[in-house]
Design a protein around this motif. Structure first.
Motif, mmCIF file in Angstrom:
data_model
loop_
_atom_site.group_PDB
_atom_site.id
_atom_site.type_symbol
_atom_site.label_atom_id
_atom_site.label_comp_id
_atom_site.label_asym_id
_atom_site.label_seq_id
_atom_site.Cartn_x
_atom_site.Cartn_y
_atom_site.Cartn_z
ATOM 1 N N SER A 124 0.848 -1.194 0.000
ATOM 2 C CA SER A 124 0.000 0.000 0.000
ATOM 3 C C SER A 124 0.880 1.238 0.000
ATOM 4 N N HIS A 125 0.565 2.217 -0.846
ATOM 5 C CA HIS A 125 1.400 3.412 -0.919
ATOM 6 C C HIS A 125 0.550 4.676 -0.866
ATOM 7 N N VAL A 126 1.140 5.700 -0.267
ATOM 8 C CA VAL A 126 0.567 7.044 -0.287
ATOM 9 C C VAL A 126 1.644 7.957 -0.861
ATOM 10 N N GLY A 127 1.429 8.506 -2.048
ATOM 11 C CA GLY A 127 2.431 9.304 -2.731
ATOM 12 C C GLY A 127 3.283 8.444 -3.649
ATOM 13 N N SER A 128 3.976 9.090 -4.598
ATOM 14 C CA SER A 128 4.868 8.390 -5.509
ATOM 15 C C SER A 128 6.139 7.960 -4.786
ATOM 16 N N PHE A 129 6.612 6.747 -5.080
ATOM 17 C CA PHE A 129 7.797 6.183 -4.438
ATOM 18 C C PHE A 129 8.994 7.123 -4.514
ATOM 19 N N LEU A 131 9.034 10.423 -4.615
ATOM 20 C CA LEU A 131 8.826 11.760 -4.082
ATOM 21 C C LEU A 131 8.951 11.792 -2.566
ATOM 22 N N PRO A 132 9.603 12.833 -2.016
ATOM 23 C CA PRO A 132 9.737 12.955 -0.560
ATOM 24 C C PRO A 132 8.370 12.933 0.119
ATOM 25 N N GLY A 133 8.342 12.243 1.258
ATOM 26 C CA GLY A 133 7.112 12.163 2.027
ATOM 27 C C GLY A 133 6.248 10.967 1.707
ATOM 28 N N SER A 134 6.512 10.278 0.602
ATOM 29 C CA SER A 134 5.714 9.103 0.255
ATOM 30 C C SER A 134 5.987 7.971 1.239
ATOM 31 N N THR A 135 4.976 7.151 1.469
ATOM 32 C CA THR A 135 5.092 6.029 2.403
ATOM 33 C C THR A 135 4.562 4.765 1.752
ATOM 34 N N THR A 136 5.298 3.690 1.923
ATOM 35 C CA THR A 136 4.892 2.387 1.410
ATOM 36 C C THR A 136 4.855 1.394 2.561
ATOM 37 N N VAL A 150 7.250 -15.932 5.795
ATOM 38 C CA VAL A 150 7.655 -14.571 6.124
ATOM 39 C C VAL A 150 6.485 -13.800 6.741
ATOM 40 N N GLU A 151 6.756 -13.103 7.841
ATOM 41 C CA GLU A 151 5.728 -12.291 8.497
ATOM 42 C C GLU A 151 6.315 -10.925 8.846
ATOM 43 N N GLY A 152 5.430 -9.979 9.160
ATOM 44 C CA GLY A 152 5.883 -8.672 9.614
ATOM 45 C C GLY A 152 5.229 -7.540 8.847
ATOM 46 N N LYS A 153 5.465 -6.342 9.317
ATOM 47 C CA LYS A 153 4.995 -5.122 8.664
ATOM 48 C C LYS A 153 6.200 -4.244 8.396
ATOM 49 N N ARG A 154 6.418 -3.937 7.133
ATOM 50 C CA ARG A 154 7.590 -3.166 6.722
ATOM 51 C C ARG A 154 7.122 -1.830 6.155
ATOM 52 N N THR A 155 7.574 -0.736 6.775
ATOM 53 C CA THR A 155 7.164 0.599 6.366
ATOM 54 C C THR A 155 8.372 1.358 5.834
ATOM 55 N N VAL A 156 8.270 1.835 4.597
ATOM 56 C CA VAL A 156 9.359 2.548 3.936
ATOM 57 C C VAL A 156 8.874 3.960 3.616
ATOM 58 N N THR A 157 9.586 4.970 4.148
ATOM 59 C CA THR A 157 9.207 6.364 3.947
ATOM 60 C C THR A 157 10.315 7.098 3.212
ATOM 61 N N ASN A 158 9.961 7.799 2.151
ATOM 62 C CA ASN A 158 10.937 8.579 1.396
ATOM 63 C C ASN A 158 11.244 9.860 2.178
ATOM 64 N N ASP A 163 18.700 16.580 -3.148
ATOM 65 C CA ASP A 163 19.525 15.974 -4.195
ATOM 66 C C ASP A 163 18.769 14.831 -4.863
ATOM 67 N N ARG A 164 18.326 15.022 -6.089
ATOM 68 C CA ARG A 164 17.535 14.001 -6.769
ATOM 69 C C ARG A 164 18.357 12.804 -7.211
ATOM 70 N N ASP A 165 19.693 12.931 -7.223
ATOM 71 C CA ASP A 165 20.525 11.783 -7.557
ATOM 72 C C ASP A 165 20.742 10.867 -6.357
ATOM 73 N N THR A 166 20.323 11.315 -5.184
ATOM 74 C CA THR A 166 20.446 10.510 -3.973
ATOM 75 C C THR A 166 19.088 10.448 -3.294
ATOM 76 N N LEU A 167 18.562 9.234 -3.123
ATOM 77 C CA LEU A 167 17.278 9.030 -2.465
ATOM 78 C C LEU A 167 17.515 8.432 -1.087
ATOM 79 N N SER A 168 16.783 8.940 -0.095
ATOM 80 C CA SER A 168 16.919 8.459 1.279
ATOM 81 C C SER A 168 15.575 7.905 1.751
#
Length: 287
Positions: A124-129, A131-136, A150-158, A163-168
């Motif tokens: 599930s995502h809110v925002g584009s992967f 773009l800053p602030g997006s969450t997956t 495999v179990e668990g909940k994995r949350t990835v936030t941009n 710097d657009r050449d470096t994503l965090s």
């Protein structure tokens, strides 16, 4: 914008190589001291968990890229060119701003390397992967790879800034659990930051990882890890047997009675890791 497909096509080899490394480490435990054996067992647990969840993250990235490119409703089955995603596995409802991807592997989907995935992954995502602030958010329903559950909940936030050449990305894993066919299991919680340094040639991309993790190994050893110096993963090293190991960085793992320091070297694509247990240092070749 570069495509993730070109950057991440070698993930199957990564998973297989890291899991093989874990097996080789475990097979050598009979010749080790108790300290070395426990250290090797913990390294094995970390490697296996990393490989399994890295594969899940990559499936998520490839799926999100396709959803982003084809926003505006359900995407046709054939729109993802990835041998891990069989016909009919992928479906998507939503827009570029918000939506849910379902990867339903059913009773078994076999990829080109013979890995068998079953069950479902929900992304599930809110925002584009990108773009800053997006969450997956990734969750699972009876999902397994090669009968490893495999179990668990994995949350990835941009958390990228300018710097657009470096994503965090902030990466949180809650309730992480991997169960093997023999009934043994390992658990893990993660609070990491991943910095993706993108190069003109994707094979030269680097991933820098910092943060902490904790869990229990298959033998019930409880541990906590803290990355003392960023772990550096270089994509072009995946062509070597080093595969899923960092090329640089220091990870400090603490158990109830031991402190284990893993030093992954100075940037070379080799299999050498310096393991220090309670002040005693030894160079170890993995794989």
């Amino acid at each position: 914008m570069k495509t993730l497909k070109l950057k991440l096509r070698t993930i199957n080899q990564l998973v297989l190589a890291v899991l093989m490394t874990a097996v080789l480490v475990a097979c050598g435990e009979e010749d080790m001291t108790e300290n070395q054996s426990e250290a090797a067992e913990i390294v094995s647990a970390e490697a296996e968990m990393d490989a399994i969840f890295e594969d899940v993250d990559d499936l998520s990235s490839v799926s999100l890229e396709s959803a982003d490119a084809n926003s505006g409703g359900r995407i046709a089955e054939g729109d993802i060119e990835d041998d891990r995603i069989c016909e009919g596995v992928f479906s998507y409802e939503g827009t570029r701003e918000e939506g849910t991807i379902t990867l339903d592997f059913g009773d078994g989907c076999i990829d080109a390397n013979g890995n068998v995935r079953k069950g479902k992954i929900f992304i599930s995502h809110v925002g584009s992967f990108f773009l800053p602030g997006s969450t997956t958010t990734l969750t699972f329903e009876d999902y397994s790879i090669n009968d490893i559950h495999v179990e668990g909940k994995r949350t990835v936030t941009n958390i990228t800034e300018d710097d657009r050449d470096t994503l965090s990305f902030s990466v949180m894993l809650e309730g992480g659990k991997v169960t093997w066919p023999d009934g043994t299991f390992a658990t893990r919680e993660v609070d990491h930051v991943r910095v993706w340094e993108r190069a003109l040639n994707p094979i030269n991309d680097r991933i820098l990882v910092s943060g902490t993790a904790s869990g229990t190994t298959r033998r019930g050893v409880t541990y906590a890890s803290a990355i003392a110096e960023d772990l550096v993963f270089v994509k072009n090293c995946r062509r070597s047997r080093r595969a899923g190991l960092p090329v640089d960085g220091v990870n400090v793992i603490t158990t109830s009675n031991k402190v284990i320091t893993l030093d992954f070297g100075d940037g070379e694509c080799d299999n050498e890791v310096t393991i220090t247990v309670d002040g005693v240092e030894e160079d170890v070749t993995l794989g």
